[in-house]
Design an enzyme around this catalytic site. Structure first.
Site, mmCIF file in Angstrom:
data_model
loop_
_atom_site.group_PDB
_atom_site.id
_atom_site.type_symbol
_atom_site.label_atom_id
_atom_site.label_comp_id
_atom_site.label_asym_id
_atom_site.label_seq_id
_atom_site.Cartn_x
_atom_site.Cartn_y
_atom_site.Cartn_z
ATOM 1 N N ASP A 1 0.831 -1.198 0.000
ATOM 2 C CA ASP A 1 0.000 0.000 0.000
ATOM 3 C C ASP A 1 0.874 1.260 0.000
ATOM 4 O O ASP A 1 2.103 1.175 0.088
ATOM 5 C CB ASP A 1 -0.928 -0.044 1.225
ATOM 6 C CG ASP A 1 -2.271 0.597 0.936
ATOM 7 O OD1 ASP A 1 -2.338 1.422 0.005
ATOM 8 O OD2 ASP A 1 -3.245 0.287 1.641
ATOM 9 N N ASP B 1 2.585 4.994 -15.920
ATOM 10 C CA ASP B 1 3.574 4.696 -16.966
ATOM 11 C C ASP B 1 4.658 3.710 -16.514
ATOM 12 O O ASP B 1 5.155 2.932 -17.315
ATOM 13 C CB ASP B 1 4.275 5.984 -17.444
ATOM 14 C CG ASP B 1 3.333 6.940 -18.161
ATOM 15 O OD1 ASP B 1 2.222 6.517 -18.534
ATOM 16 O OD2 ASP B 1 3.718 8.120 -18.337
HETATM 17 C C1 GLA Z 1 -6.099 1.094 1.925
HETATM 18 C C2 GLA Z 1 -6.263 0.090 0.801
HETATM 19 C C3 GLA Z 1 -7.293 -0.954 1.176
HETATM 20 C C4 GLA Z 1 -6.876 -1.643 2.454
HETATM 21 C C5 GLA Z 1 -6.658 -0.620 3.559
HETATM 22 C C6 GLA Z 1 -6.056 -1.232 4.800
HETATM 23 O O1 GLA Z 1 -7.244 1.862 2.133
HETATM 24 O O2 GLA Z 1 -6.637 0.731 -0.391
HETATM 25 O O3 GLA Z 1 -7.447 -1.900 0.132
HETATM 26 O O4 GLA Z 1 -5.693 -2.363 2.207
HETATM 27 O O5 GLA Z 1 -5.775 0.415 3.132
HETATM 28 O O6 GLA Z 1 -5.799 -0.291 5.791
#
Ligand code: GLA
Length: 528
Positions: A144, A200
């Site tokens: 993430d 990209d």
């Molecule tokens: C973000 C991601 C989600 C999930 C949450 C977890 O919002 O986009 O898919 O993984 O974090 O905290």
């Protein structure tokens, strides 16, 4: 005895080595259904249910942990530690449990200082965390992008590029590279040029990428259908990025969301399959009704999703009710996907020419929901209830196998369609008329673009203007399309969305120059 020295070559990931993930991932993730309320029992129960209900056999072979699996502090040696209350037997035990049943186990981390849920991020622990995951038996990482801050004077979008390509190097150098799901683009989707410039580099650094908003979680307020349509709306702008080894990810399937009708759940699945998107279910699988399990196991749609060509279905036409999409499949079939976005039952007719097919041929069309087969000539008529989706797999007879990439050319920032209009072209609201359906022939820097409303005419650049001229006039009718979305004329300038289509110096930071084209168009190499 002399040892034979075998040099350890870095394993390249994603599009440079499509064998790492030759088709989009399928499986389960806890997030949209359970958020931080995950534990070992949820995963073992889900695994058993996926096995006994036939989902594993259908291809859903990944169990992915999302955020909140860890402790708030790293160990004294800096390692991440699992939450021992949630995972009493430990993550390595769970990985082994998953493997014995025939699943892979995936995990979640964050490129920044902390995860979105406030747990330790991997920033400055990249190699250590990758090694930890591998030692636990993990083979898939969703990375993430919360809590990333620009360093060393870099732009924020360049900081993401720096961090995600560092991760790519680390993962690629492992003896068994982890599948890498990159969430970086999701942090830029409100700014079309930043978003596109991030996209990209994404296919060269991982195997899939979350590019847009979070799909509405089970407990979330708001419309689940609108959330699906929002991510669908982002996905249709990204056709050109997808290729074998890299898949655009519009987020989880949510087939037990209480806010969705049966048709909406089925549309969600059929659209994601048409895109060749990851099919990661975020639902309580043991309690899913049998009819939901049945459609999630639809073999014809899973085959489309997993098709080796990995083309993403692209928009052919759009009007106030219907979106029509098409793509090619490995065996030469064409896909026809029709979504009724409107609020009532409606009927539409799709000429086969809109799918890049020859109207003088007869085709076999298989309805992938009902398995019924019919012969079509000229056109297909479909009637769809609100928010329902049809998918046909269209097989050409011998002698009719030639297809031409055909469909909308649109500015992805404004959503306006390139429209042929008496000798010139405009950008206007999409209305599904033949003047907005373009046949794209040729390849590389020699694309020609011809509207179905007059196939003798081609889009041309002439004396700084965009005109429609006789295709055989031979001058100014060559174009090239780039991964950046630029559609560049032979004169060296780029098409730009203004009321009348015009040409300007190609610029990476002008959203009006980012164009979506039909799937199957061969991109030019290099930069516009
Ligand atoms: C973000 C991601 C989600 C999930 C949450 C977890 O919002 O986009 O898919 O993984 O974090 O905290």
């Amino acid at each position: 005895m002399a040892l034979l020295m075998v040099p350890l070559l870095p394993v390249q990931a994603s599009v440079e080595n499509p064998s790492l993930l030759p088709s989009p991932p399928m499986g389960f993730n806890n997030w949209a259904r359970f958020e931080c309320d995950l534990n070992e029992t949820l995963f073992t129960e889900t695994a058993q249910s996926m096995l006994s209900r036939g989902l594993l056999e259908a291809g859903y072979n990944r169990l992915n942990l999302d955020d909140c699996w860890m402790q708030h502090d790293r160990a004294a040696n800096g390692s991440l530690q699992w939450d021992t209350t949630k995972f009493p037997n430990g993550i390595p035990w769970l990985a082994n449990y998953a493997h014995e049943l025939g699943f892979h186990l995936g995990i979640y981390e964050d490129a920044g200082n902390a995860t979105c849920g406030g747990y330790p991020g991997s920033y400055q622990h990249e190699q250590q965390d990758a090694d930890t995951f591998a030692s636990w038996g993990i083979d898939y990482l969703k990375l993430d992008g919360c809590n990333v801050y620009a360093e060393d004077g870099r732009l924020l979008r360049d900081e993401y590029k720096y961090l995600y390509s560092e991760w790519h190097k680390i993962l690629s150098d492992m003896s068994k590279p982890l599948i890498f799901s990159e969430s970086a683009p999701a942090y830029f989707c409100t700014n079309e040029t930043d978003w596109t410039r991030v996209m990209d580099w994404i296919p060269y650094n991982g195997e899939l990428a979350r590019h847009s908003d979070d799909i509405l979680v089970y407990s979330g307020a708001g419309s689940a259908w609108e959330s699906i349509m929002t991510n669908y709306g982002y996905q249709v702008q990204l056709v050109r990025y997808q290729q074998p080894g890299y898949y655009n990810d519009p987020d989880f399937l949510i087939p037990d969301h209480p806010g969705l009708t049966e048709d909406e759940k089925k549309s969600h699945f059929a659209l994601w399959a048409s895109f060749g998107a990851p099919l990661i279910i975020s639902a309580y699988i043991p309690a899913l009704p049998e009819e939901v399990i049945t459609f999630l196991k639809n073999k014809d749609l899973i085959d489309v999703d997993q098709d080796e060509l990995a083309q993403q279905a692209a928009l052919v036409t759009r009007d106030f009710n219907f979106d029509v999409l098409t793509r090619s499949l490995t065996n030469g079939d064409r896909l026809l996907t029709v979504l009724n976005r409107g609020n009532s039952t409606a009927t539409t007719t799709i000429p086969v020419t809109h799918l890049g097919l020859d109207s003088s041929c007869k085709y076999r069309a298989r309805d992938l929901w009902t398995s019924t087969v019919k012969t079509i000539k000229d056109s297909v008529e479909v009637t769809l209830d609100t928010h329902a989706t049809y998918v046909y797999r269209i097989t050409p007879p011998r002698g009719c196998t030639k297809t031409t990439p055909t469909g909308m050319i649109f500015n992805t920032a404004s959503g306006r369609c390139l429209t042929a209009s008496s000798g010139k072209a405009t950008f206007s609201s999409c209305d599904a008329t033949d003047s907005q359906v373009w046949a794209v022939s040729g390849s590389g820097s020699k694309l020609t673009l011809s509207p179905l409303s007059d196939t003798s005419k081609c889009l041309a650049s002439k004396d700084g203007s965009v005109l429609l001229v006789a295709c055989d006039s031979g001058s100014g009718t060559s174009w090239s399309h780039f991964i950046t979305g630029h559609l560049k004329s032979g004169s060296g300038d780029c098409l730009v969305d203004s009321v009348r289509a015009s040409l300007r110096t190609c610029d990476q930071n002008v959203a009006g120059q980012i164009m979506g084209l039909p799937s199957g168009v061969q991109l030019a190499t290099g930069a516009a």
